[in-house]
Design a protein around this motif. Structure first.
Motif, PDB file in Angstrom:
ATOM      1  N   TRP A  64      -3.789  -3.487 -14.442  1.00 21.68           N
ATOM      2  CA  TRP A  64      -3.649  -4.746 -14.479  1.00 21.68           C
ATOM      3  C   TRP A  64      -2.380  -4.581 -15.781  1.00 21.68           C
ATOM      4  O   TRP A  64      -2.871  -4.844 -16.842  1.00 21.68           O
ATOM      5  CB  TRP A  64      -4.223  -5.417 -15.313  1.00 21.68           C
ATOM      6  CG  TRP A  64      -4.155  -7.382 -15.285  1.00 21.68           C
ATOM      7  CD1 TRP A  64      -2.795  -7.327 -14.338  1.00 21.68           C
ATOM      8  CD2 TRP A  64      -3.476  -8.572 -16.257  1.00 21.68           C
ATOM      9  NE1 TRP A  64      -2.051  -8.995 -15.059  1.00 21.68           N
ATOM     10  CE2 TRP A  64      -2.953  -9.295 -15.645  1.00 21.68           C
ATOM     11  CE3 TRP A  64      -3.915  -8.413 -18.119  1.00 21.68           C
ATOM     12  CZ2 TRP A  64      -2.593 -10.524 -16.377  1.00 21.68           C
ATOM     13  CZ3 TRP A  64      -3.989  -9.563 -18.179  1.00 21.68           C
ATOM     14  CH2 TRP A  64      -3.390 -10.226 -17.731  1.00 21.68           C
ATOM     15  N   ASP A  65      -1.130  -4.499 -15.201  1.00 20.34           N
ATOM     16  CA  ASP A  65       0.077  -4.534 -15.772  1.00 20.34           C
ATOM     17  C   ASP A  65       0.825  -5.607 -15.606  1.00 20.34           C
ATOM     18  O   ASP A  65       1.635  -6.347 -14.752  1.00 20.34           O
ATOM     19  CB  ASP A  65       0.930  -3.165 -15.090  1.00 20.34           C
ATOM     20  CG  ASP A  65       2.136  -3.741 -15.958  1.00 20.34           C
ATOM     21  OD1 ASP A  65       2.283  -3.311 -17.370  1.00 20.34           O
ATOM     22  OD2 ASP A  65       3.191  -3.207 -15.400  1.00 20.34           O
ATOM     23  N   ASP A  66       1.309  -6.579 -16.596  1.00 17.94           N
ATOM     24  CA  ASP A  66       1.812  -7.921 -16.998  1.00 17.94           C
ATOM     25  C   ASP A  66       3.235  -7.585 -17.799  1.00 17.94           C
ATOM     26  O   ASP A  66       3.654  -8.440 -18.131  1.00 17.94           O
ATOM     27  CB  ASP A  66       0.548  -8.864 -17.399  1.00 17.94           C
ATOM     28  CG  ASP A  66       1.535  -9.778 -17.812  1.00 17.94           C
ATOM     29  OD1 ASP A  66       2.048 -10.353 -17.006  1.00 17.94           O
ATOM     30  OD2 ASP A  66       0.942 -10.950 -18.596  1.00 17.94           O
ATOM     31  N   SER A  67       4.097  -6.200 -17.810  1.00 18.87           N
ATOM     32  CA  SER A  67       5.200  -6.078 -18.035  1.00 18.87           C
ATOM     33  C   SER A  67       6.280  -7.000 -17.283  1.00 18.87           C
ATOM     34  O   SER A  67       6.039  -6.851 -16.073  1.00 18.87           O
ATOM     35  CB  SER A  67       5.643  -4.643 -18.187  1.00 18.87           C
ATOM     36  OG  SER A  67       4.058  -3.453 -18.380  1.00 18.87           O
TER      37      SER A  67
ATOM     38  N   LEU B 196       0.923  -0.681  -0.007  1.00 24.12           N
ATOM     39  CA  LEU B 196      -0.051   0.027  -0.205  1.00 24.12           C
ATOM     40  C   LEU B 196       1.190   1.286   0.025  1.00 24.12           C
ATOM     41  O   LEU B 196       2.158   1.566   0.580  1.00 24.12           O
ATOM     42  CB  LEU B 196      -0.818  -0.176   1.683  1.00 24.12           C
ATOM     43  CG  LEU B 196      -1.970  -0.905   1.573  1.00 24.12           C
ATOM     44  CD1 LEU B 196      -2.943  -0.195   2.835  1.00 24.12           C
ATOM     45  CD2 LEU B 196      -3.485  -0.740  -0.066  1.00 24.12           C
ATOM     46  N   GLY B 197       0.339   2.235   0.024  1.00 23.25           N
ATOM     47  CA  GLY B 197       0.817   3.505  -0.442  1.00 23.25           C
ATOM     48  C   GLY B 197       2.480   3.482  -1.164  1.00 23.25           C
ATOM     49  O   GLY B 197       2.510   2.770  -2.228  1.00 23.25           O
ATOM     50  N   GLY B 198       2.805   4.629  -1.361  1.00 20.32           N
ATOM     51  CA  GLY B 198       4.704   4.865  -1.490  1.00 20.32           C
ATOM     52  C   GLY B 198       4.509   5.836  -3.069  1.00 20.32           C
ATOM     53  O   GLY B 198       3.411   6.342  -3.050  1.00 20.32           O
ATOM     54  N   THR B 199       5.731   4.711  -3.529  1.00 21.34           N
ATOM     55  CA  THR B 199       4.834   5.128  -5.577  1.00 21.34           C
ATOM     56  C   THR B 199       4.623   3.839  -6.698  1.00 21.34           C
ATOM     57  O   THR B 199       4.745   3.134  -5.730  1.00 21.34           O
ATOM     58  CB  THR B 199       6.289   5.984  -6.113  1.00 21.34           C
ATOM     59  OG1 THR B 199       7.171   5.158  -5.985  1.00 21.34           O
ATOM     60  CG2 THR B 199       5.935   7.310  -4.946  1.00 21.34           C
ATOM     61  N   PRO B 200       4.189   3.765  -6.979  1.00 22.50           N
ATOM     62  CA  PRO B 200       4.073   2.802  -8.382  1.00 22.50           C
ATOM     63  C   PRO B 200       5.001   2.092  -9.211  1.00 22.50           C
ATOM     64  O   PRO B 200       6.054   3.240  -8.953  1.00 22.50           O
ATOM     65  CB  PRO B 200       3.156   2.850  -9.150  1.00 22.50           C
ATOM     66  CG  PRO B 200       3.126   4.420  -9.531  1.00 22.50           C
ATOM     67  CD  PRO B 200       3.649   5.094  -7.493  1.00 22.50           C
ATOM     68  N   ASP B 201       5.690   1.019  -9.200  1.00 22.90           N
ATOM     69  CA  ASP B 201       6.977   0.798 -10.255  1.00 22.90           C
ATOM     70  C   ASP B 201       6.089   0.544 -11.806  1.00 22.90           C
ATOM     71  O   ASP B 201       4.836  -0.422 -11.624  1.00 22.90           O
ATOM     72  CB  ASP B 201       7.143  -0.608  -9.870  1.00 22.90           C
ATOM     73  CG  ASP B 201       7.990  -1.082  -8.195  1.00 22.90           C
ATOM     74  OD1 ASP B 201       8.213   0.427  -8.001  1.00 22.90           O
ATOM     75  OD2 ASP B 201       7.516  -1.623  -7.349  1.00 22.90           O
ATOM     76  N   LEU B 202       6.646   1.560 -12.575  1.00 17.92           N
ATOM     77  CA  LEU B 202       5.434   1.579 -13.742  1.00 17.92           C
ATOM     78  C   LEU B 202       6.415   1.115 -15.012  1.00 17.92           C
ATOM     79  O   LEU B 202       7.655   1.405 -14.772  1.00 17.92           O
ATOM     80  CB  LEU B 202       5.032   2.481 -13.984  1.00 17.92           C
ATOM     81  CG  LEU B 202       4.317   3.507 -12.823  1.00 17.92           C
ATOM     82  CD1 LEU B 202       3.668   5.084 -13.477  1.00 17.92           C
ATOM     83  CD2 LEU B 202       3.698   2.633 -12.601  1.00 17.92           C
ATOM     84  N   PRO B 203       5.925   0.666 -15.752  1.00 16.70           N
ATOM     85  CA  PRO B 203       6.894  -0.317 -17.088  1.00 16.70           C
ATOM     86  C   PRO B 203       7.181   1.045 -18.371  1.00 16.70           C
ATOM     87  O   PRO B 203       6.505   2.395 -17.713  1.00 16.70           O
ATOM     88  CB  PRO B 203       6.134  -0.903 -18.188  1.00 16.70           C
ATOM     89  CG  PRO B 203       4.687  -0.514 -17.254  1.00 16.70           C
ATOM     90  CD  PRO B 203       4.753   0.213 -16.034  1.00 16.70           C
ATOM     91  N   PRO B 204       8.298   0.797 -19.152  1.00 17.01           N
ATOM     92  CA  PRO B 204       8.355   2.143 -19.818  1.00 17.01           C
ATOM     93  C   PRO B 204       7.848   2.386 -20.144  1.00 17.01           C
ATOM     94  O   PRO B 204       6.742   1.964 -21.224  1.00 17.01           O
ATOM     95  CB  PRO B 204       9.327   1.617 -20.395  1.00 17.01           C
ATOM     96  CG  PRO B 204      10.183   0.359 -19.385  1.00 17.01           C
ATOM     97  CD  PRO B 204       8.572  -0.459 -18.902  1.00 17.01           C
TER      98      PRO B 204
END
Length: 367
Positions: free
Chosen positions: A194-197, A71-79
């Motif tokens: 939903w990110d499947d990277s 929960l919280g923090g910052t998201p891990d995102l793909p390029p």
């Protein structure tokens, strides 16, 4: 709308609840101690759904692996994926007018004798409302609630088999505006992704300046990172569930017995309670979770009783039971989510099967 959290900070609630049943046999045994007929106990035990109870711990100094549940923090995102922004609300004119009216009221009330605000606080609260009015009329970043590593969670008993067993579920929400669940235009105020990277492509995103600007020590849209752990539970069916058939709800005695039994597990806005779930039945704070989502998702404003009585609404409500809980997020002091209230991410069965997570809805409820 619940109490104004920007104007009076809520104190955490005391947790007096019992733990949710960890197995169906434990749920059946607990129900068997109540004054309920055996056939009703068996039906309730059969209807109960497995789920994952999510608990948190403060992150500390070490950042977890990319994509780990928290929960919280910052998201891990793909390029190529930026921090989700909502567009201006389609009904921004109405929303902005309401906030500006509140801004004037707060300023006037702060100048009255024996006001709960000082004049200086009145100016501050009024300015905040004016800023919120302006924000509804322009693109604005959504607050990050959390990310959920489905690959890791799927290895735990109780994981909903209809969910993907790869990738991550990310939830963003307009925590500042708290868009109403009964308004079709509110749907721009959240994003379920939903990110499947591949995990090795993920990088932590920077918090947008707009969220930094409206956050302070007393109130924030930027939550502290809190690591998530999961254990299996079995969730009892609430009496508001559209698929309810254990007994006739007109029987007040049975309603009271089952309602009292349900109440021992508390609500997801308790300090220290078992507040977060992936899957299963929700513990709603209000009725109408499925029905309201069904109407609003089809463009029907259902903030008054008349809307529910139309032939169109009555036809749509026949399919309201197709909505299911995806995620429940309640009070969490490790993440700085102090409440009041809880958030329910729900989705239709067909959209879940087709991985159309963009059609999920986020509902905020409070007592």
């Amino acid at each position: 709308m619940c109490a104004e959290r920007q104007e009076k900070r809520q104190e955490p609630l005391r947790n007096m609840s019992k733990a949710l049943p960890r197995t169906r046999d434990a749920l059946r045994a607990s129900l068997g101690d109540e004054d309920l007929p055996a056939e009703i106990v068996e039906r309730l035990a059969a209807q109960a759904l497995p789920a994952l109870l999510l608990t948190t711990a403060a992150l500390g100094e070490n950042r977890p692996l990319p994509g780990a549940s928290r929960l919280g923090g910052t998201p891990d995102l793909p390029p190529g994926m930026g921090w989700p922004m909502r567009p201006p609300y389609p009904d921004a004119e109405r929303r902005a007018a309401g906030h500006r009216k509140d801004a004037r009221r707060l300023l006037e009330d702060s100048r009255k004798p024996r006001s709960w605000m000082t004049p200086e606080q009145g100016v501050m609260f009024s300015q905040e409302r004016m800023a919120k009015a302006d924000a509804t009329e322009r693109p604005f970043p959504l607050a990050f609630f959390g990310q959920f590593d489905l690959a890791a969670l799927s290895a735990i008993e109780g994981f909903d088999p209809l969910l993907p067993n790869t990738g991550r579920l990310l939830v963003f929400y307009d925590f500042w505006e708290q868009p109403e669940d009964f308004t079709p235009e509110a749907a721009v105020g959240w994003r379920v992704i939903w990110d499947d990277s591949p995990r090795d492509l993920l990088t932590p995103a920077a918090v947008p300046m707009d969220l930094e600007t409206i956050s302070s020590d007393d109130w924030t849209t930027i939550f502290a990172p809190a690591l998530i752990s999961a254990v299996p539970v079995v969730t009892p069916i609430p009496m508001s569930e559209r698929g309810w058939d254990a007994f006739d709800l007109k029987d007040e005695d049975l309603r009271e017995v089952y309602g009292d039994w349900l109440s021992q597990f508390g609500t997801p806005d308790e300090d220290g309670g078992e507040n977060h779930q992936l899957g299963g039945f929700p513990r709603p704070l209000q009725n109408g979770l499925q029905a309201t989502s069904q109407l609003a998702s089809h463009g029907i404003y259902c903030g008054n009783g008349d809307a529910w009585k139309t032939p169109e609404a009555q036809a749509l409500l026949k399919e309201a039971g197709a909505w299911r809980l995806l995620l429940q997020v309640g009070v969490d002091l490790n993440a700085g989510m102090r409440g009041p209230g809880a958030y329910y991410v729900i989705i239709r069965n067909e959209d879940l099967a087709a991985r159309r997570f963009e059609r999920a809805r986020v509902t905020y409820q409070c007592d």
